[in-house]
Design a protein around this motif. Structure first.
Motif, short mmCIF file in Angstrom:
data_model
loop_
_atom_site.label_atom_id
_atom_site.label_comp_id
_atom_site.label_asym_id
_atom_site.label_seq_id
_atom_site.Cartn_x
_atom_site.Cartn_y
_atom_site.Cartn_z
N GLN A 213 0.51 -1.31 -0.07
CA GLN A 213 0.29 -0.05 -0.04
C GLN A 213 0.74 0.95 -0.04
OE1 GLN A 213 -3.08 -1.16 3.14
NE2 GLN A 213 -3.87 0.27 2.20
N TRP A 216 3.88 2.57 -3.16
CA TRP A 216 3.63 3.88 -4.40
C TRP A 216 4.49 5.26 -3.38
CZ3 TRP A 216 2.11 2.54 -9.01
CH2 TRP A 216 1.23 1.23 -9.18
N LEU A 474 -7.41 6.79 -3.54
CA LEU A 474 -6.23 6.75 -2.85
C LEU A 474 -5.83 7.66 -1.91
CD1 LEU A 474 -3.41 5.13 -3.44
CD2 LEU A 474 -2.76 6.69 -5.22
N TRP A 790 -4.17 -0.42 -7.94
CA TRP A 790 -3.68 -0.43 -6.78
C TRP A 790 -2.83 -1.12 -6.00
CZ3 TRP A 790 -1.56 4.37 -7.43
CH2 TRP A 790 -2.39 4.85 -8.45
N SER A 798 1.17 -3.76 -11.97
CA SER A 798 -0.10 -2.24 -11.39
C SER A 798 -1.21 -2.41 -13.23
CB SER A 798 0.68 -2.14 -10.38
OG SER A 798 1.51 -0.92 -11.23
#
Length: 909
Positions: A213, A216, A474, A790, A798
């Protein structure tokens, strides 16, 4: 860690002009340069460090040492002999490589070679992380999968995940001594940083999911650290070997200096919010008063503010943002608008205000950036860019006002722009964070813990709305809040946006239901009720009644314009297509006594002329325009008029269009209060004749045939595709006979977009509605398929494909392929852009045209001008991606400052 290690080798581009006297940099030192930048970026007191560490159940220092060890391995691929062979002349002391294949920077770049080394040495890497041998544990595979997540983050430092497919030929770029160097380097940086992460953590599938998670944000940190750690101005080349621990202290000092020149090392201080009246020099509107008093906390929140144009939504959003930052819910904000023109205007407004919200320290102001493709042409933005980390103190002695500023490093590109504490630009720059385009992770990092303010959200099509939903989902997990501003949002759209936020927060959906307008909707994640709707009182001065009249014939529209002109009024006539606008303009020119007082405004002007036209329109139709400027003035325009201009018409004619667009257009009819002579007055009632909105539409039919719209309005049907929805809007306007705002706002929108209304589309128009719905669903599905998935974390799984910078992956749907066309003149055998400008001639001379309909039909350049074209491309390399057009050489198409791009009439050709 002695000086004879095999990992001392060449890094980067050798040069004798670096300043240190050394002609190359040791690869090991560059790796520590990047780690040192990371160490400074992940200061244990920074909110981002605390948030990631807490989420991963690590201490900030554990996170810091783990990440510094990992990022120091980001350039393992450069230990390959194929890479070292790129420059053998810098020193005899370097490795003497003998690879079987030459370096391939396209298919087998050093980041991909790095993953090859990673796979070969993953056991050593894991042992360095844990400080112990794995032994014979059962979860060895799980440990490697977890560490692989970190590998993707650091190896993707060029802005996109590395391709993990490892063909057998990868070995041929390396030799045995490369692996010896990698082994020694891993061991020594492991000893330097000593992450000491327990093996139980690495084997936990739950911890790995958490790591995915935040991967990114970590990937964005890797890109940022590599950029900064590669700056030879702050990290001079060092060729002589020395112990890594000794060099590490040098790298830390260089990193601190580098960060001080970017504003990234200093966390802005938020000025406490006291009262609305202390910030703005006027009394608050009801919406602004709500924004100044609504209960908030330090958790992510979604706000949807629906109110009329002129109700102060911008100031309400800035007030909310200020309070959210003061409450600890955000560290900055980004204001996104639908067009470059609107973002330029907003930049001025925000730049005048943000100094009261955030600052760096005594006498210093945090950076504010402008983020869109033409930002360098914004005079104010260019003027505020400064080259050092502090403001010239003499400047403040010359100017008593606090001055907006932007650090030069942050102003360097749109990618960096989002890293600034405060940003204004197009919504597209934020939406790119959810699309698989190079440096996406850097954009996402820039939005971390920011308030996102998006204006005119009703203008988003289905494609953009799907991207927005992905970003909202997000952004909540990034600890950010969102404020959406709109004048005409359907109930379905509002429910949809609220549901996305609630689902992302793991809340049971509670749908908004109030139909009052204006309305403020708040969705929280940690308090009851989770959704709160507040009816905003209607202001007496905002109440407007506009009569509606129908014109079914083109000639009736002409006569209406001519009659108004004869009375000394100013008129705006909005057409739905450029061709229709040209037709109306040409007809008017032949019948007006003063054709020089008429203007044409559409999307097929080069940027230089469009800017001039916008200025002309604002001078003659704007708030400050005088009677002499307005009298007998006519503007024929397309939809661009409703998107960006704060203009005010005495009389308006509009082609039939969707009801929300019509409301936007009507908002520019008697927009500002004026006396009988047409001069603006700040107080009192408008003294002009009551406003009338003339709608050019088909004759009304209670039971329309299938060709009701296309019979005489074929271009309009091509643009809007759903005659059924236009029929619903027209039906409601006929029933009401006028538009009373804000009372009718919700009623008008729901009369077209609610399920109950759509069920009433006449039978003959239903097939086209079904086709339109199918197209809408397809557009939404395409957007969803483009979005990053994601769940896999930052890796090549992805997205099906990652796009480079020069590849267009759009944030907006367009089923007509367009091309940038550069207009040029021939001068003394050379090709020069038609706009005369020393810095931005190419950008100002460009127009976007349909590829098939126009660009491919343009007359090609004569062969004799091929050398001139080559020279033009040498001067402006990006021109090679454009269509070059010499208008004087074309017998079918033409261009003028007054008309823009157009096709010669058949008889003329």
């Amino acid at each position: 860690m002695d000086n004879e290690k095999p990992y001392f080798s060449y890094w980067g581009k050798a040069s004798a002009d670096i300043g240190s006297g050394d002609t190359y940099h040791q690869l090991a030192y560059h790796c520590l340069d990047v780690a040192a930048v990371s160490y400074r970026l992940l200061h244990k007191e920074r909110p981002l460090t605390k948030a990631i560490a807490e989420f991963l159940e690590l201490s900030p220092e554990q996170l810091r040492t783990l990440w510094c060890f990992m990022i120091s391995l980001h350039d393992l691929g450069k230990y390959a002999s194929a890479f070292q062979e790129l420059n053998l002349s810098v020193s005899d002391a370097l490795l003497n490589p003998r690879s079987k294949k030459e370096y391939d920077g396209r298919e087998y770049r050093h980041d991909r070679l790095g993953y090859y080394f990673w796979q070969q040495h993953e056991t050593e890497i894991v042992q360095a992380i844990c400080g112990q041998s794995l032994g014979s544990m059962d979860d060895e595979t799980a440990v490697y999968e977890t560490v692989d997540v970190l590998a993707q983050c650091v190896l993707g430092h060029h802005g996109q995940p590395v391709n993990r497919q490892m063909p057998r030929r990868m070995r041929s770029f390396t030799e045995a001594r490369n692996h010896d160097a990698v082994t020694a380097f891993i061991a020594d940086v492991g000893e330097l940083f000593q992450p000491q992460i327990k093996i139980e953590i690495l084997s936990s599938s739950d911890w790995r999911a958490r790591l995915e998670q935040v991967s990114w944000q970590l990937a964005g940190l890797a890109v940022l650290a590599d950029w900064m750690g590669s700056d030879t101005h702050f990290f001079p080349y060092v060729s002589q070997p020395q112990p890594l621990e000794q060099y590490w202290h040098c790298a830390l000092a260089c990193a601190e200096q580098a960060l001080s020149h970017t504003d990234l090392s200093r966390t802005p201080t938020v000025t406490p919010f006291s009262a609305f009246s202390d910030i703005f020099p006027f009394s608050p509107t009801p919406l602004q008063a709500w924004a100044a008093s609504v209960e908030i906390n330090d958790q992510p929140q979604l706000f949807i503010l629906e109110d009329m144009t002129g109700a102060g939504k911008t100031e309400a959003a800035l007030t909310l943002t200020h309070r959210l930052m003061a409450a600890g819910a955000a560290d900055g904000f980004y204001f996104g608008l639908p067009t470059m023109a609107t973002s330029n205007a907003m930049f001025d407004r925000v730049a005048d205000h943000y100094t009261q919200m955030v600052k760096l320290g005594e006498g210093e102001q945090a950076s504010i950036t402008l983020a869109h493709g033409a930002r360098d042409m914004n005079d104010r933005f260019r003027e505020m860019v400064h080259t050092t980390g502090t403001v010239d103190s003499n400047y403040h002695q010359r100017d008593a006002t606090v001055t907006a500023q932007c650090n030069a490093w942050l102003a360097d590109s749109r990618k960096k722009a989002l890293l600034a504490p405060v940003g204004v630009g197009t919504i597209d720059q934020a939406l790119l964070a959810v699309l698989p385009r190079r440096h996406q992770s850097l954009r996402l990092l820039g939005l971390n813990r920011k308030v996102l303010i998006f204006d005119e959200i009703h203008a988003a099509d289905e494609y953009m709305l799907a991207l927005l939903e992905s970003l909202l989902s997000l952004h909540l997990h990034q600890g950010g809040s969102v404020i959406l501003l709109t004048a005409t949002l359907s109930q379905q759209q509002r429910q949809r946006l609220c549901q996305v936020w609630q689902q992302a927060a793991g809340l049971a959906p509670v749908m908004p239901s109030q139909d009052h307008f204006p309305l403020a909707t708040q969705v929280a994640i940690d308090k009851a009720p989770a959704l709160k709707e507040t009816a905003i009182p209607r202001q007496a001065k905002q109440k407007r009644a506009i009569a509606v009249d129908m014109l079914t014939q083109f000639d009736d529209c002409l006569e209406t314009v001519l009659t108004a002109v004869s009375k000394g009024q100013c008129v705006v006539w909005i057409r739905n297509t450029v061709d229709d606008a040209h037709e109306a303009y040409e007809k008017l020119l032949s019948r007006l006594d003063h054709p020089e007082r008429s203007h044409l405004f559409h999307s097929r002007f080069i940027l230089a002329d469009r800017k001039n036209i916008e200025k002309t329109v604002l001078d003659n139709f704007g708030k400050s325009s005088s009677q002499s400027e307005r009298q007998g003035r006519v503007l024929v325009a397309t939809q661009v008029f409703q998107e960006s201009l704060d203009a005010d018409a005495d009389v308006m004619i509009s082609d039939i269009c969707p009801i929300d667009d019509l409301i936007q257009r009507a908002g520019r009819l008697h927009r500002h209060t004026r006396n009988k002579q047409g001069a603006y007055i700040a107080q009192g009632d408008d003294e002009r004749d009551p406003p009338v909105l003339y709608i050019h539409a088909p004759s009304w039919e209670d039971k329309p045939k299938a060709d009701w719209l296309s019979r005489h309005f074929q271009p309009t049907q091509f643009v809007y595709r759903s005659p059924g929805r236009l029929w619903l809007g027209l039906r409601k306007l006929r029933q009401l006979g006028k538009i009373c705002m804000p009372m009718h706002a919700r009623e008008l929108v729901e009369a077209v977009y609610s399920d109950e209304a759509l069920a009433q589309i006449p039978t003959a128009l239903q097939p086209m509605e079904d086709e339109y719905l199918g197209k809408t669903y397809s557009i939404g599905a395409k957007a969803q398929s483009q979005c990053i998935d994601w769940q896999y974390g930052y890796c090549d799984r992805s997205a099906d494909y990652w796009f480079d910078d020069e590849t267009d992956i759009s944030t907006r749907y367009n089923d007509i392929e367009t091309v940038d066309v550069l207009l040029v003149n021939e001068q003394a055998g050379e090709l020069v852009p038609i706009a005369k400008d020393n810095r931005f001639a190419v950008a100002l001379s460009t127009v976007k045209l349909s590829k098939r309909k126009y660009a491919e039909q343009l007359a090609p350049l004569p062969e004799r001008l091929e050398p001139a074209l080559t020279k033009l491309i040498e001067q402006h390399p990006h021109v090679k991606y454009m269509e070059i057009w010499l208008p004087e050489n074309d017998s079918r198409f033409a261009y003028s400052e007054e008309k823009g791009f157009y096709e010669w009439p058949q008889e003329a050709t």
